[in-house]
Design an enzyme around this catalytic site. Structure first.
Site, PDB file in Angstrom:
ATOM      1  N   ASN A   7      55.704   5.235 -43.725  1.00 25.95           N
ATOM      2  CA  ASN A   7      54.867   4.030 -44.780  1.00 25.95           C
ATOM      3  C   ASN A   7      54.390   3.449 -43.975  1.00 25.95           C
ATOM      4  O   ASN A   7      55.943   2.161 -43.889  1.00 25.95           O
ATOM      5  CB  ASN A   7      55.215   4.677 -45.900  1.00 25.95           C
ATOM      6  CG  ASN A   7      54.241   3.399 -47.275  1.00 25.95           C
ATOM      7  OD1 ASN A   7      53.377   3.291 -46.555  1.00 25.95           O
ATOM      8  ND2 ASN A   7      54.625   3.168 -48.175  1.00 25.95           N
ATOM      9  N   ARG A  91      51.640   8.371 -44.571  1.00 30.35           N
ATOM     10  CA  ARG A  91      51.434   7.605 -45.825  1.00 30.35           C
ATOM     11  C   ARG A  91      49.623   6.510 -45.248  1.00 30.35           C
ATOM     12  O   ARG A  91      49.793   5.238 -44.734  1.00 30.35           O
ATOM     13  CB  ARG A  91      51.738   6.960 -46.758  1.00 30.35           C
ATOM     14  CG  ARG A  91      50.861   6.339 -48.279  1.00 30.35           C
ATOM     15  CD  ARG A  91      52.132   5.490 -48.832  1.00 30.35           C
ATOM     16  NE  ARG A  91      51.572   5.099 -49.771  1.00 30.35           N
ATOM     17  CZ  ARG A  91      51.915   4.088 -50.105  1.00 30.35           C
ATOM     18  NH1 ARG A  91      52.550   3.151 -49.864  1.00 30.35           N
ATOM     19  NH2 ARG A  91      51.060   3.037 -51.622  1.00 30.35           N
ATOM     20  N   HIS A 180      48.067   5.994 -55.679  1.00 28.01           N
ATOM     21  CA  HIS A 180      49.252   6.557 -55.834  1.00 28.01           C
ATOM     22  C   HIS A 180      48.908   7.814 -56.093  1.00 28.01           C
ATOM     23  O   HIS A 180      49.237   8.902 -56.791  1.00 28.01           O
ATOM     24  CB  HIS A 180      49.672   6.315 -57.560  1.00 28.01           C
ATOM     25  CG  HIS A 180      50.050   5.143 -57.033  1.00 28.01           C
ATOM     26  ND1 HIS A 180      50.152   3.760 -58.364  1.00 28.01           N
ATOM     27  CD2 HIS A 180      51.207   4.304 -57.090  1.00 28.01           C
ATOM     28  CE1 HIS A 180      50.288   2.768 -58.157  1.00 28.01           C
ATOM     29  NE2 HIS A 180      50.858   3.461 -57.214  1.00 28.01           N
ATOM     30  N   ARG A 241      50.518  -8.689 -60.295  1.00 26.25           N
ATOM     31  CA  ARG A 241      48.628  -7.977 -60.559  1.00 26.25           C
ATOM     32  C   ARG A 241      48.417  -7.680 -62.163  1.00 26.25           C
ATOM     33  O   ARG A 241      48.869  -7.142 -62.581  1.00 26.25           O
ATOM     34  CB  ARG A 241      48.224  -6.585 -60.029  1.00 26.25           C
ATOM     35  CG  ARG A 241      48.910  -6.323 -58.701  1.00 26.25           C
ATOM     36  CD  ARG A 241      47.650  -5.255 -57.953  1.00 26.25           C
ATOM     37  NE  ARG A 241      48.258  -5.116 -56.688  1.00 26.25           N
ATOM     38  CZ  ARG A 241      48.910  -3.557 -55.952  1.00 26.25           C
ATOM     39  NH1 ARG A 241      49.325  -2.819 -56.791  1.00 26.25           N
ATOM     40  NH2 ARG A 241      48.902  -3.653 -55.148  1.00 26.25           N
ATOM     41  N   GLU A 385      57.163  10.828 -53.251  1.00 24.90           N
ATOM     42  CA  GLU A 385      55.834  10.999 -52.561  1.00 24.90           C
ATOM     43  C   GLU A 385      56.804  10.821 -51.287  1.00 24.90           C
ATOM     44  O   GLU A 385      55.914  11.453 -50.522  1.00 24.90           O
ATOM     45  CB  GLU A 385      55.502   9.051 -52.492  1.00 24.90           C
ATOM     46  CG  GLU A 385      54.324   8.779 -54.034  1.00 24.90           C
ATOM     47  CD  GLU A 385      54.637   7.372 -54.214  1.00 24.90           C
ATOM     48  OE1 GLU A 385      55.245   7.047 -53.815  1.00 24.90           O
ATOM     49  OE2 GLU A 385      53.271   6.976 -54.030  1.00 24.90           O
TER      50      GLU A 385
END
Ligand code: ADP
Length: 399
Positions: A7, A91, A180, A241, A385
């Site tokens: 990743n 990823r 996601h 965010r 993940e």
């Protein structure tokens, strides 16, 4: 098969080496400050302590080289040679409309991924740099790309179009993509498995509540809506965010503060969310809970506002699917933060969730929170993940 999962961010690279048969993580780690002074690699072989080594990493290729050195190191390594890495899974944040599934990476595919760069200018170029570095060092090892957006490509037009002139979609592909996806896919499938039901019979709402956070509506195994949009800024209030806003706020603030619209967007990404709402206390839910316990009103309000937004999305997606059978909480906050789950749960009584407050105290494990016989089953399922990427990589390499 040993799969190296990568990743790669602009200045960091996270990795896990996973044995696909046992699904064990053999080692994992993180390269930090790539291309910046003071770069270091944190490496952790399974069952042993983390080792931090300061090392010069002028670029991502140097970082990948260092990862391989650690993995094959006689003392802290877990494999003898590079030959024991059978495949690499990467990823990739944005696959646009071009990728609805994972893909084996070759020159042609990489060129198409590059075309998606303008949709995720902060993430995709970094992902590509990581892929190219790995190809340089392991030219004969098969590589697979797994996209954050792919799972949501099943959304119908009515869910992914914004109420804007259609030409923006036609010309620039401005639409909801969602992120996601690997997690929403993994967790919804696992929910069906735990309940012993066919996913094709279930309407599931997945709440992925981490630093970044999104909710998705998974109807009969397919994503039909999700809260993040063209970028990960839309939807829930997150760590830093803002989530949903009236778009007119952007230029209003820009004018008041004498800054550019781009700077306001940057504030919406990095200084808003529960961090901003709490008046700067923290983006971390543990700090916020502590501040709230000490009587900090802004921290309390931030947590309330956060939970309220999640509850509203659950309501919206129950409507979108004309019902809901299962609600799943996952990721850092969803898995561990009982207070946040309880605060969200307080809004869900009308659905018939019957959340057991004792079971809700458990953290970091698979648990069904609802009482037996509840109309809607509420669960916690830790996401993974990296394992999902490793599984996808094996599936494609074998195919
Ligand atoms: P990322 O999006 O960076 O992968 P994570 O899924 O790791 O984020 O989630 C990070 C969030 O999870 C942080 O806000 C953190 O406070 C929260 N979290 C992690 N562990 C706990 C815990 N034990 N109790 C409460 N919150 C936790």
């Amino acid at each position: 098969m040993n799969v190296l999962v990568i990743n790669c961010g602009s200045s960091s690279l996270k990795y896990q080496l996973i044995n696909s048969e046992s699904e064990e993580v053999l080692a994992k780690g993180l390269c930090e400050r790539i291309g910046i002074d003071g770069s270091a690699i944190v490496h952790q072989p399974a069952g042993k302590d983390k080792i931090t080594t300061e090392a010069d990493m002028p670029n991502h290729t140097a970082a990948v080289q260092l990862v391989i050195e650690k993995l094959t190191d006689p003392e802290v390594g877990v494999i003898k040679t590079l030959d024991e890495i059978d495949a690499v899974g990467h990823r990739i944040v944005h696959g646009g409309e071009k990728f609805a599934t994972s893909v084996v990476l070759d020159d042609e595919v990489l060129a198409v991924i590059e075309q998606c760069n303008d949709l995720a200018p902060l993430h995709n170029p970094a992902n590509l740099i990581g892929i190219n570095s790995c190809r340089e060092i392991m030219p004969n090892v098969p590589m697979v790309g797994v996209f954050d957006t792919a799972f949501h490509q099943t959304m119908p037009k009515k869910a992914y179009l914004y109420g804007l002139p259609l030409s923006y979609y036609e010309n620039y592909k401005v639409r909801r993509y969602g992120f996601h996806g690997t997690s929403h896919d993994f967790v919804s499938k696992r929910a069906a498995q735990i309940l012993g039901k066919d996913i094709k019979d279930l309407k599931i709402i997945v709440c992925h509540l981490g630093n970044g956070a999104s909710v998705s509506a998974v109807k009969y195994g397919e994503s039909v809506d999700t809260s993040m949009g063209l970028t990960p800024l839309e939807g829930l209030i997150m760590g830093t965010r803002s989530g949903d806003l009236d778009p007119a706020i952007i230029t209003f603030i820009a004018e008041k503060e004498g800054i550019s619209a781009e700077e306001v967007i940057n504030i919406c990404n990095k200084k808003s969310g529960v961090l901003g709402l709490s008046g700067g206390v923290s983006s971390d839910f543990r700090d916020l809970a502590e501040a709230k316990a000490q009587g900090n009103e802004a921290a309390k309000t931030a947590l309330e506002t956060y939970a309220y937004r999640v509850a509203k999305y659950i309501g919206a997606y129950a409507a979108a699917m004309n019902g809901v059978d299962v609600i799943v909480f996952t990721a850092g906050v969803g898995e561990n933060n009982a207070e946040a789950r309880a605060e969200i749960g307080d809004y869900l009584g009308y659905l018939g969730t019957n959340i057991d407050s004792e079971k809700n105290k458990l953290r970091g494990e698979e648990v069904i929170l609802s009482d037996e016989g509840a109309k809607v089953t509420t669960m916690v399922i830790p996401t993974n993940e990296e394992l999902a990427i490793a599984r996808e990589t094996v599936r494609l390499v074998r195919a």
